[in-house]
Structures are given as structure tokens and as C-alpha cells.
Motif scaffolding. Structure first.
Motif, PDB file in Angstrom:
ATOM      1  N   ARG A 601       0.806  -1.063   0.111  1.00  0.00           N
ATOM      2  CA  ARG A 601       0.007   0.092   0.009  1.00  0.00           C
ATOM      3  C   ARG A 601       0.948   1.123  -0.066  1.00  0.00           C
ATOM      4  O   ARG A 601       0.489   2.112  -0.214  1.00  0.00           O
ATOM      5  N   ASP A 602       2.089   1.064   0.193  1.00  0.00           N
ATOM      6  CA  ASP A 602       3.048   2.283   0.404  1.00  0.00           C
ATOM      7  C   ASP A 602       3.760   2.514  -1.118  1.00  0.00           C
ATOM      8  O   ASP A 602       4.876   3.316  -1.231  1.00  0.00           O
ATOM      9  N   ASN A 603       3.267   1.639  -1.945  1.00  0.00           N
ATOM     10  CA  ASN A 603       3.767   1.573  -3.370  1.00  0.00           C
ATOM     11  C   ASN A 603       5.248   1.261  -3.420  1.00  0.00           C
ATOM     12  O   ASN A 603       5.944   1.595  -4.242  1.00  0.00           O
ATOM     13  N   VAL A 604       5.676   0.473  -2.505  1.00  0.00           N
ATOM     14  CA  VAL A 604       7.103  -0.150  -2.519  1.00  0.00           C
ATOM     15  C   VAL A 604       7.098  -1.550  -2.906  1.00  0.00           C
ATOM     16  O   VAL A 604       6.218  -2.088  -2.762  1.00  0.00           O
ATOM     17  N   VAL A 605       7.972  -1.838  -4.077  1.00  0.00           N
ATOM     18  CA  VAL A 605       7.782  -3.048  -4.823  1.00  0.00           C
ATOM     19  C   VAL A 605       9.068  -3.947  -4.292  1.00  0.00           C
ATOM     20  O   VAL A 605      10.474  -3.669  -4.022  1.00  0.00           O
ATOM     21  N   ARG A 606       8.556  -5.119  -4.315  1.00  0.00           N
ATOM     22  CA  ARG A 606       9.653  -5.925  -3.521  1.00  0.00           C
ATOM     23  C   ARG A 606       9.278  -7.366  -4.417  1.00  0.00           C
ATOM     24  O   ARG A 606       8.371  -7.614  -5.033  1.00  0.00           O
ATOM     25  N   ASP A 607      10.846  -7.836  -4.744  1.00  0.00           N
ATOM     26  CA  ASP A 607      10.791  -9.157  -5.243  1.00  0.00           C
ATOM     27  C   ASP A 607      10.518 -10.326  -4.387  1.00  0.00           C
ATOM     28  O   ASP A 607      11.654 -10.557  -3.563  1.00  0.00           O
ATOM     29  N   LEU A 608       9.474 -10.884  -4.259  1.00  0.00           N
ATOM     30  CA  LEU A 608       8.981 -11.956  -3.237  1.00  0.00           C
ATOM     31  C   LEU A 608       9.806 -13.174  -3.541  1.00  0.00           C
ATOM     32  O   LEU A 608      10.452 -13.788  -2.718  1.00  0.00           O
ATOM     33  N   LEU A 609       9.714 -13.581  -4.840  1.00  0.00           N
ATOM     34  CA  LEU A 609      10.329 -15.108  -4.991  1.00  0.00           C
ATOM     35  C   LEU A 609      10.753 -15.105  -6.623  1.00  0.00           C
ATOM     36  O   LEU A 609       9.938 -14.521  -7.514  1.00  0.00           O
ATOM     37  N   THR A 610      12.061 -15.764  -6.912  1.00  0.00           N
ATOM     38  CA  THR A 610      12.472 -15.822  -8.236  1.00  0.00           C
ATOM     39  C   THR A 610      13.010 -17.332  -8.318  1.00  0.00           C
ATOM     40  O   THR A 610      13.488 -17.683  -7.390  1.00  0.00           O
ATOM     41  N   TRP A 611      12.367 -17.751  -9.170  1.00  0.00           N
ATOM     42  CA  TRP A 611      12.760 -19.386  -9.609  1.00  0.00           C
ATOM     43  C   TRP A 611      13.086 -19.324 -11.034  1.00  0.00           C
ATOM     44  O   TRP A 611      12.346 -19.058 -11.964  1.00  0.00           O
ATOM     45  N   GLU A 612      14.477 -19.695 -11.167  1.00  0.00           N
ATOM     46  CA  GLU A 612      15.183 -19.858 -12.501  1.00  0.00           C
ATOM     47  C   GLU A 612      15.405 -21.076 -12.551  1.00  0.00           C
ATOM     48  O   GLU A 612      16.243 -21.846 -11.928  1.00  0.00           O
ATOM     49  N   VAL A 613      15.188 -21.796 -14.086  1.00  0.00           N
ATOM     50  CA  VAL A 613      15.532 -23.123 -14.257  1.00  0.00           C
ATOM     51  C   VAL A 613      16.411 -22.884 -15.638  1.00  0.00           C
ATOM     52  O   VAL A 613      15.632 -22.359 -16.726  1.00  0.00           O
ATOM     53  N   ARG A 614      17.681 -23.537 -15.582  1.00  0.00           N
ATOM     54  CA  ARG A 614      18.286 -23.497 -16.911  1.00  0.00           C
ATOM     55  C   ARG A 614      18.920 -24.831 -17.196  1.00  0.00           C
ATOM     56  O   ARG A 614      19.101 -25.869 -16.401  1.00  0.00           O
ATOM     57  N   GLN A 615      19.291 -25.071 -18.598  1.00  0.00           N
ATOM     58  CA  GLN A 615      19.594 -26.514 -19.176  1.00  0.00           C
ATOM     59  C   GLN A 615      20.228 -26.151 -20.499  1.00  0.00           C
ATOM     60  O   GLN A 615      19.851 -25.183 -21.107  1.00  0.00           O
ATOM     61  N   LYS A 616      21.129 -26.961 -20.590  1.00  0.00           N
ATOM     62  CA  LYS A 616      21.954 -26.930 -21.974  1.00  0.00           C
ATOM     63  C   LYS A 616      21.808 -28.209 -22.856  1.00  0.00           C
ATOM     64  O   LYS A 616      21.610 -29.200 -22.116  1.00  0.00           O
ATOM     65  N   ARG A 617      21.943 -28.045 -24.021  1.00  0.00           N
ATOM     66  CA  ARG A 617      21.728 -29.085 -24.937  1.00  0.00           C
ATOM     67  C   ARG A 617      22.928 -28.992 -25.999  1.00  0.00           C
ATOM     68  O   ARG A 617      23.142 -27.973 -26.483  1.00  0.00           O
ATOM     69  N   PHE A 618      23.867 -30.137 -25.952  1.00  0.00           N
ATOM     70  CA  PHE A 618      25.198 -30.204 -26.585  1.00  0.00           C
ATOM     71  C   PHE A 618      24.843 -31.005 -27.987  1.00  0.00           C
ATOM     72  O   PHE A 618      24.335 -32.224 -27.920  1.00  0.00           O
ATOM     73  N   PHE A 619      25.163 -30.350 -29.129  1.00  0.00           N
ATOM     74  CA  PHE A 619      25.008 -31.189 -30.439  1.00  0.00           C
ATOM     75  C   PHE A 619      26.455 -31.854 -30.601  1.00  0.00           C
ATOM     76  O   PHE A 619      26.616 -32.658 -31.545  1.00  0.00           O
ATOM     77  N   ASP A 620      27.336 -31.359 -29.940  1.00  0.00           N
ATOM     78  CA  ASP A 620      28.715 -31.985 -30.187  1.00  0.00           C
ATOM     79  C   ASP A 620      29.267 -32.480 -28.856  1.00  0.00           C
ATOM     80  O   ASP A 620      29.615 -31.969 -27.773  1.00  0.00           O
ATOM     81  N   PRO A 621      28.503 -34.067 -28.539  1.00  0.00           N
ATOM     82  CA  PRO A 621      28.740 -34.613 -27.227  1.00  0.00           C
ATOM     83  C   PRO A 621      29.933 -34.802 -26.692  1.00  0.00           C
ATOM     84  O   PRO A 621      30.323 -34.415 -25.381  1.00  0.00           O
ATOM     85  N   ASP A 622      31.265 -34.742 -27.384  1.00  0.00           N
ATOM     86  CA  ASP A 622      32.456 -34.922 -26.686  1.00  0.00           C
ATOM     87  C   ASP A 622      33.008 -33.619 -26.980  1.00  0.00           C
ATOM     88  O   ASP A 622      34.450 -33.414 -26.664  1.00  0.00           O
ATOM     89  N   PHE A 623      32.577 -32.377 -27.205  1.00  0.00           N
ATOM     90  CA  PHE A 623      33.175 -31.321 -27.429  1.00  0.00           C
ATOM     91  C   PHE A 623      34.586 -31.208 -28.113  1.00  0.00           C
ATOM     92  O   PHE A 623      35.454 -30.669 -27.968  1.00  0.00           O
ATOM     93  N   GLY A 624      34.399 -31.824 -29.469  1.00  0.00           N
ATOM     94  CA  GLY A 624      35.681 -31.762 -30.311  1.00  0.00           C
ATOM     95  C   GLY A 624      36.692 -32.738 -29.869  1.00  0.00           C
ATOM     96  O   GLY A 624      37.801 -32.318 -30.031  1.00  0.00           O
ATOM     97  N   GLY A 625      36.265 -33.850 -28.967  1.00  0.00           N
ATOM     98  CA  GLY A 625      37.286 -34.435 -28.358  1.00  0.00           C
ATOM     99  C   GLY A 625      37.883 -34.018 -27.172  1.00  0.00           C
ATOM    100  O   GLY A 625      38.855 -34.707 -26.493  1.00  0.00           O
ATOM    101  N   ALA A 626      37.325 -32.969 -26.756  1.00  0.00           N
ATOM    102  CA  ALA A 626      37.763 -32.525 -25.383  1.00  0.00           C
ATOM    103  C   ALA A 626      37.604 -33.480 -23.985  1.00  0.00           C
ATOM    104  O   ALA A 626      38.004 -33.523 -22.985  1.00  0.00           O
ATOM    105  N   VAL A 627      36.325 -34.034 -24.455  1.00  0.00           N
ATOM    106  CA  VAL A 627      35.670 -34.735 -22.899  1.00  0.00           C
ATOM    107  C   VAL A 627      35.730 -36.373 -23.497  1.00  0.00           C
ATOM    108  O   VAL A 627      35.725 -36.942 -24.482  1.00  0.00           O
ATOM    109  N   ARG A 628      36.607 -36.864 -22.438  1.00  0.00           N
ATOM    110  CA  ARG A 628      36.767 -38.398 -22.480  1.00  0.00           C
ATOM    111  C   ARG A 628      36.089 -38.898 -21.262  1.00  0.00           C
ATOM    112  O   ARG A 628      35.956 -38.648 -20.159  1.00  0.00           O
ATOM    113  N   ALA A 629      35.679 -40.356 -21.749  1.00  0.00           N
ATOM    114  CA  ALA A 629      34.750 -41.160 -20.653  1.00  0.00           C
ATOM    115  C   ALA A 629      35.831 -41.802 -19.598  1.00  0.00           C
ATOM    116  O   ALA A 629      37.183 -41.901 -19.834  1.00  0.00           O
TER     117      ALA A 629
END
Length: 824
Positions: A601-629
Motif C-alpha cells: 500500500r506504500d507503493n514499495v515494490v519487492r521481489d518476493l520470489l524468483t525461480w530460474e531453471v536452466r539447461q544446455k543441449r550439446f550437439f557435439d557430445p565430446d566437445f571436439g574430443g575434449a571430453v573423454r569417458a
């Protein structure tokens, strides 16, 4: 000569003006003492024996046991005019006899008494009966049975004197505050020219007849603006003497300091034994000082601490700290000893240089990690295995910056000597430009770049590079922006060319480690990408009755794409920093952020809750040979997404990274971060923090869990048993399950009892690794604190420590409990 007041009411009260040519009065003796109390410079003590007065206490002024208030003054007399008032007045030549509520007032002071005899010609005044003296320039008030005072030279004697004075006090965090003035009293006081002497004196800032603390001395001798001396002084608690100083000296000169001994300290630890310490402060000159504090541990040996500070110029300063011990060794159950001695160096500084340059830096050096674990007083420092040093010379102009950076980073892999990874830049030069608009119009273009050239070195048990490995890097970048309705697209293209003066012969490790050659290697990579901001969906609701106002719910989707080519050859690169983590990749990242906004009621704005979800998809699974099992892999794409490792094999999707933050009230906050790995079908890492605080209560709770992820194929039922015995090299990241929390009642200025506890509990091993409890009792003028700490990890398993401190309000503290170690 008398002058009439214009007010008839004042005429009826027989006010008279007495013309005088008195100069400005000198401050009374308590003002000189107050200057000692508010000074920022060190004191020094002269005495024999162990009982030396603490430096903080000696900065206080002189005492009485009567509550005083600051007098507001209106319509003061003009300069050089003396006003006399009384119910009955008699005059014989230049002498005045004032009887009944007698007063003498000037622009600087006011003297009240039952009777006052005043000689206008000599300026001598004698007051008797309920004498009350107020100095309006310095703010002190004095009460006495009798006073002999000369208004001409502001000198005289006070008999059975007591008084109070308010002074400007600079409050510091962690120091008890009080609104009380400093009270003083003495059998009598005299002023001789600029010298003030108080006989059989006491001082305190505690109100009441029986103060908590007071400083007593037969004689306190003060020359304002020069020095203050207390002879044969005792510091007493509730009338019980606890500290003695044959001579106490305080320098009152502006900017002056004196060399002298520091407060002795006594402590106890079941691993170190009894602790005895004392220090010496050496004021080299106005710009430099050195303090040396030896400490003797009865079970371990002699420790040394050196503090060196200086201000070489008006725009530069530095502070160097050295701590070390020649350890006789930790006694083991079999009677042998394990030596854990060593030293550490910490130096900080800053300076403004010509031509707009500036320098700042922090230098840290640790001789060995076992020394830190054995002798540090901080749990966080004991478990932190990195030592970083950074010195930087920079200049900023027009959105650009030039930096000359000298860094040294040492990561201790274990407490064994030599088991470290050392990285150095000696130095590296950087030229960085922010986005600059190169082309305007419907399709604007911004250009930015980063360029660096440096000499680097890396040493570790598996391999060592030469002292100076050249590395040159140049990365220009072009960016534009497209907008259609609520869609925002920001494409960019970047080139990067990097040259290294040394490289690995091959990527394969052998029993002898890797082979570093002097063969140079060049890497030229191209990066193209775009960031897309989708329309934000929002709706406004009426808030619940308990919350009031309105609530806005917004959904903010975003996506980005990037592809990097030419960044291969990671198998031959020596890793110095994040630049070597760049790999070939083609990936997209998508995220959704949901927010709840509340408008009251005092016109003060507050960020009550923030929920962020992120994910990546890789089209090169081994990153050009940089990732080894079957091994732990670190590339830039993974490190930018999550701080927890997840690449132990080629994969097309990353874990889903969730970050939830909530602050429904000013006094309550919550944050939960978690990684859900769809490849493993469970939450692999989680970190929860809850904080709540009110004026008299505080609670903080945290839980961190890092799951054990074996690098080899292990059945789910056997995973826990494998993780308990597997070396760190056979798991993706060391497992952890720790709970930490702080609970307290009170604060640093709450009167009465205050208590707090902080603990770290390892749930996986069932061990309380660290606990710190503190109990404090605050009075109106001082505080008593006791702290018990227990270390229970590594070489400090089962170590108990006890700390004590006495805090004097508005002044400081002394004891074995340091301010930075207090819970409140």
C-alpha cells in the motif's frame, strides 16, 4: 560599567552586564582528557610486572557518578562580556558579593553556586555551596563544594570535584555503544597555566554509585594538546583491582604516536597449552609504525606476529602482516611429535600513480598447509586450500582499461609438503574495451575486444613448465541487435587467436607425468552466437489479506545459441586459467525465470520470489574430443552453467540447474540451488541457505550435499560403500554432506545476557567438525564475553579453546577474544 537590558522582565531580575577584556577561556581539565579518549592513535605504558593497563582503556577521560545532560544554550552574552546574577547583590568598588542562586556567565562558561565573591578588577571568583561549572566550548560540567577561579587566565582550584563530559565518539562495528558521558571525580583539581592536575581521581562511563568499572590514580596530569599522565593507576571491576600501571602516558598531539608496550594476553588450548603474550608498538615516524607480538604456547613453542603499516604518500598506504611459529611438534599417542610449524605473510596496499594510473594489490604466502590447519583461528580458513595473490596496475578511460596484472595462485592438494599446484603470471598485460557503437541505423553494430600478453608458469608434482611461458591472446567481437515486437535477438561473432610458448608433447599421462616441451602452439577459434529474449508473460493479482497490496506474476523465457570451432588441441594446452577451458562446441541454452513481485500500500515494490531453471543441449557430445569417458573433464560450457562437475563422459544434455530465491520479509531470506541430472535420474548436488534476523534474534541454516559420482561403472547398491573407500581420483567430485548453522539471542548492544552458537556438522561421517559458542553480558558501560571453540577435523581433532574479553563502551576491548572472532 553596567548596561541595561531591553527586557523589563530581565531588569526586574537585576541582570547586570560587567564589561571586561578577558580573552577566550581555556578549556577545563576534563576537555584535555576527552581529547585523549577520542584520539585515534596508540598509547604506550611504562611499568614493571605483568599488570599493564590496556591501550583501549587508557583513551578514556576523567569520572563522576551523577547522570549529566547536555545543556542547550540560548542568547549567550557577547564576546568579552561577563554577566552576574543573584537574588541578592552587594558591591564594594570592584568586588561583588552574590548571594542566593548566584551566577557568573560569559560566552564560554557558566558558574553557579549558593554564594559567589567576584572581583571585577582581578577576575578572581570564589564560589561556595553547590558549585556547578559548565564549559560551553568543550561541553563538560563540574560539581564541587568550593571553587577558586580566575576568569582572566581561566585558572583555579576545584575542591571535592566531580563532573561529566560528552565527547564526539566515532562508533565502530563490534564495539559496545553507550549514551553515557564520561564521569570523573577527585578530592581536588588545580589548573596551572595550560596544565591540569586532578588529585585522587577516578574515571568511568558507568552511571550509579557503584560503577562496573573505574580507573583510579592518585594523580592525573594533563597538558591539553600535548600529553596526559596517570601515576600508579589501577583498573577496577566492581571495586576489585585487576590491572595496575605504575605510569600511564597518552600523547594528545595531533597525529602523534608513542612507542610502548601493548596489552598482555593469556589463553588456553588443550592442543597448544597455556598461552602467554605481550607486544610492543614502535612508532617509527608519522608515516610508519611496527608492532611485534610474541606468544608462547607451553605445548608447542614460541609464535611471532609482526604488523607493519605505512602511508608513504598522501595517496598511498600499505599494511603487512607476518605470523609464524617454530613448532616443537604435536605430541602423538606413541610419544613422538609431528612438527607443523611454518609462517604466513599477508600484505595489502593501494596507491594513486601519475598519469591516471592506480595500483592495488593483496599478497598472500603460506609456507605449508599443515601450519594453517594447526594454527589458524578460523574454521573456514582451515579448510580453504587456496592461497591467492594479486597485484594490479591499471588505468581506465573512455570505456577502456589497461591492466598490468601480477598473480600467484597456490592450491594445496594435501598437507604433505610439495603437494601443491602453483600458477604464476609474471606479469600479464591486458587491454579491454567495452562495447562501442561503430555503426548506427536500423542495424546497429557494436565492437569490443580483449587483448593480453604475459609470461606464465605452472608447477605441480606431475610436471613443471619453464619460468616464463609466453602467451598472447587477441579476441575482437562484433554484435548487433534485432527487435520485432516483443522479440529481442542479439547476434554476435567473435574471433580469438592465442599463442603459447610451451605445450605438452601428448595428452596422455604416464607414471612419470606429462612432458612439457618448448614447442610453441597456436590456436585460432571462431565463435558465432545469438541471444533471444522472448516475450514476458505477466499477470497481476490481488494479494492475500495477510500480505496486502497486489502481486504480479511474470514468466521470462530466454534462449541462446553458440558454436565454437577451431578451439581444439586442448590435449596439448597447459592450463593456466579459464582461457584454456574454451573448447569446440555447438550448443543451445534455454531458461525460464518466474518471479513474484509484491507492491504494498506504500507503493514499495519487492521481489518476493524468483525461480530460474536452466539447461544446455550439446550437439557435439565430446566437445571436439575434449571430453573423454572415465575421467573428470572441465570445459568452459560446463563451468559457466554450474559450479558442480558433471562431465565424466560425452553427453548431449546438461543437468537441469535450478535456483530458487525468496524474501517475503526484510528479516527472512531463503535460497536453494540444485542440479538434477536426467542422465542419472536424480538430484546430484544441492545447496540450501536460510537466514532470518530481528533486532534481538538471528538464525542462519545451511545444508550442502554433493553426491558421490564414480568415474567407473558401479552398481547403485554398491555406490555408497565404494565412495567411502575410493580415492578422490576415482570419483567425479569428492562427496560431501554438511550442515552448518548459527543461532543467537541478542546483539552487540543489547543490555543483559546475549548468547550465540555456530556449528558445522558432517552428516556423512557423523562428526561435529567445528563449534563456536559465545556468552556475553552487556551493561550500560561495559560487556563481558566468554567463548568456547572446538575443532574436530584432521590434525586438530578434539582441540578445545577458551577466549575471554572485556569491552568498554565507546572505547574498545581487551582480552583474548578478537573482534573478528565474535558472534556479535
Amino acid at each position: 560599567m553596567f548596561r541595561r537590558r531591553r527586557s523589563e522582565a530581565r531588569l526586574r531580575r537585576a541582570y547586570h552586564y560587567v564589561s571586561n577584556i578577558f580573552g577566550r577561556f581555556c578549556h577545563v581539565f576534563f576537555h584535555a582528557a576527552l581529547a585523549a579518549g577520542t584520539g585515534k592513535h596508540r598509547l604506550w605504558l611504562v611499568g614493571l610486572g605483568a599488570g599493564l593497563l590496556p591501550a583501549a582503556l587508557a583513551q578514556a577521560p576523567f569520572p563522576s557518578y551523577e547522570k549529566a545532560t547536555v545543556i542547550e544554550r540560548r542568547d549567550p552574552p557577547p564576546e568579552g562580556i561577563v554577566v552576574v546574577r543573584a537574588e541578592k547583590q552587594e558591591r564594594e568598588g570592584s568586588r561583588y558579593r552574590l548571594r542566593g542562586n548566584a551566577e557568573i556567565e560569559t560566552r564560554e562558561m557558566l558558574l553557579r553556586a549558593d554564594e559567589i565573591d567576584y572581583d571585577q578588577e582581578t577576575g578572581a571568583a570564589e564560589g561556595r555551596g553547590r558549585v556547578h561549572y559548565t564549559n560551553f566550548l568543550s561541553g563538560e560540567q563540574l560539581w564541587a563544594e568550593r571553587i577558586d577561579y580566575n576568569l582572566r587566565d581561566a585558572s583555579g582550584s576545584f575542591y571535592r570535584v566531580r563532573g561529566a563530559a560528552y565527547g564526539k565518539i566515532e562508533y565502530r562495528p563490534g564495539i559496545l555503544r553507550s549514551e553515557n558521558p564520561f564521569f570523573f571525580q577527585g578530592d581536588w583539581a588545580e589548573k596551572i597555566q595550560q596544565r591540569y592536575i586532578l588529585h585522587k581521581a577516578t574515571i568511568t562511563n558507568c552511571a550509579g554509585i557503584n560503577p562496573w568499572w573505574q580507573l583510579q590514580a592518585p594523580v592525573i596530569d594533563v597538558i591539553p594538546g600535548q600529553r596526559a599522565i596517570a601515576q600508579r593507576s589501577w583498573f577496577k571491576l566492581k571495586g576489585v583491582p585487576i590491572l595496575y600501571a605504575p605510569v600511564f602516558y597518552k600523547d594528545l598531539r595531533e597525529g602523534a604516536r608513542k612507542s610502548g608496550f601493548l596489552t598482555p594476553s593469556v589463553g588456553n588450548s588443550n592442543r597448544r597449552g597455556l598461552t602467554y603474550g605481550i607486544g610492543y608498538f614502535w612508532a617509527v615516524n608519522r608515516s610508519y609504525d611496527v608492532s611485534y607480538r610474541p606468544q608462547y604456547f607451553t605445548e608447542r613453542g614460541l609464535a611471532h606476529t609482526v604488523d607493519f603499516r605505512g602511508r608513504p604518500t598522501q595517496t598511498s598506504e600499505f599494511n603487512a602482516f607476518i605470523y609464524g611459529i617454530r613448532d616443537r611438534g604435536r605430541l602423538l599417542d606413541n610419544g613422538s611429535r609431528v612438527k607443523e610449524g611454518g609462517y604466513l605473510v599477508n600484505a595489502q596496499g593501494r596507491a594513486l600513480l601519475p598519469l591516471g594510473f592506480y595500483a592495488r594489490g593483496t599478497v598472500n604466502y603460506l609456507s605449508n598447509f599443515a601450519f594453517r590447519q594447526a594454527f589458524t583461528e578460523s574454521f573456514n580458513e582451515a579448510v580453504f586450500s587456496e592461497v591467492n595473490s594479486v597485484v594490479q596496475v591499471s588505468r581506465d578511460w573512455a570505456g577502456q582499461s589497461f591492466n598490468a596484472v601480477f598473480t600467484r595462485q597456490e592450491n594445496f592438494q594435501s598437507a604433505e609438503r610439495g603437494d601443491t599446484i602453483l600458477l604464476r603470471k609474471l606479469p600479464e598485460f591486458e587491454w579491454i574495451s567495452q562495447d562501442r557503437e561503430a555503426l548506427r541505423g536500423p542495424l546497429p553494430v557494436w565492437v569490443s575486444w580483449s587483448a593480453s600478453a604475459g609470461l606464465l608458469q605452472r608447477n605441480q608434482p606431475l610436471f613443471q613448465t619453464r619460468q616464463f611461458v609466453e602467451r598472447v591472446d587477441l579476441a575482437p567481437r562484433l554484435m548487433t541487435a534485432l527487435r520485432w515486437k516483443e522479440l529481442h535477438l542479439t547476434p554476435y561473432v567473435s574471433l580469438r587467436d592465442s599463442y603459447y610458448g610451451s605445450s605438452f608433447r601428448t595428452a596422455l599421462e604416464t607414471e612419470m607425468g606429462k612432458t612439457v616441451t618448448g614447442d610453441g602452439i597456436n590456436r585460432f577459434s571462431r565463435e558465432v552466437g545469438a541471444e533471444l529474449a522472448l516475450p514476458t508473460l505477466a499477470r497481476i493479482f490481488e494479494a492475500p489479506r495477510w500480505l496486502g497490496g497486489r502481486v504480479k506474476h511474470s514468466i521470462e523465457p530466454r534462449a541462446s545459441f553458440r558454436t565454437v570451432a577451431g578451439a581444439g588441441r586442448l590435449d596439448r594446452l597447459i592450463r593456466f586459467d579459464e582461457l584454456e577451458l574454451i573448447s569446440d562446441t555447438t550448443e543451445i541454452e534455454y531458461s525460464v525465470a518466474q518471479r513474484l513481485w509484491w507492491k504494498g500500500r506504500d507503493n514499495v515494490v519487492r521481489d518476493l520470489l524468483t525461480w530460474e531453471v536452466r539447461q544446455k543441449r550439446f550437439f557435439d557430445p565430446d566437445f571436439g574430443g575434449a571430453v573423454r569417458a572415465g575421467q573428470r573433464n572441465v570445459v568452459a560450457s560446463a563451468a559457466e552453467l554450474s559450479g558442480f562437475a558433471f562431465l565424466d563422459r560425452p553427453r548431449r544434455t546438461s543437468p537441469v540447474v535450478s535456483a530458487l530465491r525468496a524474501q517475503p520479509r526484510d528479516w527472512f531470506g531463503l535460497e536453494w540451488r540444485a542440479d538434477y541430472d536426467p542422465l542419472r535420474g536424480r538430484i546430484t548436488n544441492s545447496s540450501l541457505t536460510v537466514d532470518t534476523r530481528s533486532p534481538n534474534y538471528f538464525l542462519s541454516f545451511g545444508h550442502t550435499k554433493v553426491s558421490c559420482l564414480p568415474l567407473s561403472d558401479v552398481e547403485a547398491l554398491e555406490r555408497e560403500a565404494f565412495c567411502r573407500s575410493a580415492p578422490s581420483g576415482e570419483v567425479l567430485s569428492p562427496p560431501s554432506n554438511q550442515i552448518r548453522g548459527t543461532l543467537g539471542v541478542g546483539n552487540e548492544n543489547r543490555r543483559g545476557w546475549n548468547a550465540g552458537v555456530y556449528g558445522v556438522y558432517d552428516y556423512s561421517t557423523g562428526v561435529l567438525q567445528y563449534m563456536n559458542t559465545q556468552l556475553t553480558y552487556n551493561t550500560e558501560c561495559c560487556a563481558f564475553s566468554g567463548q568456547y571453540r572446538r575443532f574436530n577435523f584432521g590434525a586438530r581433532s578434539g582441540e578445545n579453546q577458551f577466549r575471554l574479553a572485556l569491552v568498554i563502551a565507546n572505547i574498545g576491548s581487551f582480552g583474548t577474544l578478537k573482534r573478528q572472532e565474535r558472534l556479535f
